[in-house]
Design an enzyme around this catalytic site. Structure first.
Site, short mmCIF file in Angstrom:
data_model
loop_
_atom_site.label_atom_id
_atom_site.label_comp_id
_atom_site.label_asym_id
_atom_site.label_seq_id
_atom_site.Cartn_x
_atom_site.Cartn_y
_atom_site.Cartn_z
N GLU A 1 44.90 30.47 31.44
CA GLU A 1 43.88 30.01 32.38
C GLU A 1 43.33 31.14 33.25
O GLU A 1 42.69 30.90 34.26
CB GLU A 1 44.45 28.90 33.26
CG GLU A 1 44.93 27.69 32.47
CD GLU A 1 43.81 26.79 31.98
OE1 GLU A 1 42.90 26.49 32.78
OE2 GLU A 1 43.83 26.38 30.81
N HIS B 1 46.31 24.70 38.92
CA HIS B 1 46.42 26.15 38.83
C HIS B 1 47.17 26.66 40.05
O HIS B 1 47.14 26.03 41.13
CB HIS B 1 45.05 26.82 38.81
CG HIS B 1 44.26 26.58 37.56
ND1 HIS B 1 42.90 26.35 37.56
CD2 HIS B 1 44.65 26.54 36.26
CE1 HIS B 1 42.49 26.18 36.32
NE2 HIS B 1 43.52 26.28 35.52
N CYS C 1 38.14 29.56 43.24
CA CYS C 1 37.76 29.25 41.85
C CYS C 1 36.48 29.96 41.46
O CYS C 1 36.28 30.31 40.29
CB CYS C 1 37.57 27.75 41.66
SG CYS C 1 39.09 26.78 41.68
#
Length: 441
Positions: free
Chosen positions: A174, A248, A365
């Site tokens: 990720e 995450h 993000c």
């Protein structure tokens, strides 16, 4: 060697809509089928970029991807002209059209994992593109991400961009959302902390939501990026917080230089990890938020930790937060107490990013952190660096091409496909990227 951190922010795409595609991301699920505003989303992101650039933090732009992804629909059996393919998918499988229209590439913290030249065996800046294979709508990003990164970091004397890992569960990667770098000055070697949620050897795993990052992937990325093995630490994310929506690591922790700002429940074996980092990182300064002050649920709802921790000229740090953190009385109380105490965080900077937040992505993000020396920064494609002229040009571009209202049912409109391609064609010219999109090839 003197170096600075440059933040490359993702520009929100024209098909930004709320589809609830990301199981495990509670904000994404909560806002499913609400009406989005792509124009506002893009402008909110641009405003953050420009404000931080004006404050002296080097800032750059990463463009959105082509959506809807017609090639993906063809791979899944839809036939006809591009417009017919979109129409058939929208009629027969609207959720599938929604997935291939996702604007999730805006969250470039998931684009790649970066190793600065101070940490690598060959002295280059390395990027490994993330495969994002836990979610269909994100797994299709890798190819274009690689092309875009190669267009921005094209100087092979300074940069090396690696393709994504194999698209299998064992190597679920990720990107930088599960990676931290801890050390002193940016240009000096530092400890790279890789966080994984799942280990093929059978360590404790979450029950409710999937663990997206694997230990095997983290190890492979470290090898590809040629990180000095003596500078590596691997640690597991707490599976219990994954089950509470911490999909995450950057939803529960953020680092900058010697500081790690995290929740007390962020990691499995957290005490042992802290001891390791104290031993490995000179001046290591953990700021651990107790659950009694901020619960995991409050952290997920406000994205307190999905923030940017930026170094100020006086050696202190600024915490860049979403408006949701200010609107939560308990979290805001904690933050004001934090900046009054004896620690490196001395300033809070709040941005309205509600369009991104409603889809599950906060300030952290939206940015990919890249530490660059002065020579390396000069080797970056200069057209992507934020300044007054680019800010004005991108706002004009958004005004010309973006809609101010979009729902899932609008995705079938063939005009949206045409608008998007015309817009991206203009954008690649503006940013001097060349032909990075499928429709341009």
């Amino acid at each position: 060697m003197k170096a600075r951190e440059v933040n490359f922010d993702g520009l929100v795409g024209l098909t930004h809509h709320y589809a609830g595609l990301s199981f495990g991301n509670e904000a994404s699920t909560k806002h499913r089928f609400q009406v989005s505003n792509p124009k506002l989303a893009a402008k909110q992101g641009l405003q953050k970029m420009k404000a931080l650039a004006d404050a002296g933090y080097p800032q750059a732009v990463i463009p959105p991807q082509e959506r809807p992804n017609v090639a993906a629909l063809r791979q899944l059996g839809f036939r006809g002209s591009d417009e017919q393919v979109v129409e058939k998918a929208g009629t027969q499988e609207p959720d599938l059209l929604s997935a291939v229209s996702s604007a999730s590439s805006m969250w470039v913290a998931n684009a790649a994992t970066v190793a600065p030249s101070a940490d690598t065996l060959d002295g280059k800046v390395h990027f490994t593109v993330a495969n994002l294979n836990n979610k269909f709508h994100r797994a299709m990003e890798a190819v274009t991400t690689g092309r875009v990164l190669n267009a921005i970091f094209s100087n092979e004397a300074h940069f090396s961009v690696h393709e994504a890992l194999p698209q299998v569960a064992m190597f679920g990667d990720e990107g930088a959302a599960n990676h931290n770098r801890l050390g002193g000055e940016y240009g000096q070697p530092a400890t790279q902390l890789f966080i994984y949620g799942r280990d093929e050897r059978g360590n404790q795993a979450p029950v409710r939501y999937p663990a997206r990052q694997t230990r095997a992937a983290s190890q492979a990325v470290a090898r590809l990026n040629q990180v000095n093995p003596s500078q590596l630490v691997f640690a597991q994310q707490n599976p219990r917080v994954i089950d509470q929506g911490v999909f995450h690591n950057d939803v529960i922790a953020v680092s900058n230089r010697q500081v790690l700002f995290c929740h007390e429940e962020a990691f499995a074996g957290q005490d042992e990890l802290m001891a390791t980092l104290h031993a490995r990182v000179p001046g290591f300064t953990p700021i651990v938020v107790p659950a009694s002050a901020v619960s995991v649920r409050d952290a997920v709802e406000t994205y307190l930790f999905n923030s940017q921790l930026l170094s100020r000229d006086d050696g202190s740090m600024m915490l860049v937060l979403p408006e949701e953190s200010r609107q939560h009385a308990g979290v805001w109380r904690y933050l004001n107490a934090l900046i009054s105490e004896d620690n490196p965080v001395s300033e809070l900077r709040v941005f309205d990013l509600r369009e991104s937040m409603a889809n599950g992505g906060g300030p952290a993000c939206l940015r990919l952190r890249v530490v660059l020396t002065e020579e390396e920064q000069r080797a970056v494609n200069p057209a992507v660096m934020m300044n007054d002229a680019l800010f004005e040009a991108l706002n004009n571009w958004v005004d010309r091409y973006y809609r101010d209202r979009l729902t899932q049912s609008d995705l079938v409109d063939p005009q949206l496909l045409r608008e998007g391609r015309e817009a991206l064609d203009a954008l690649t010219t503006l940013l001097h990227l060349g032909s990075v999109y499928p429709f341009q090839r």
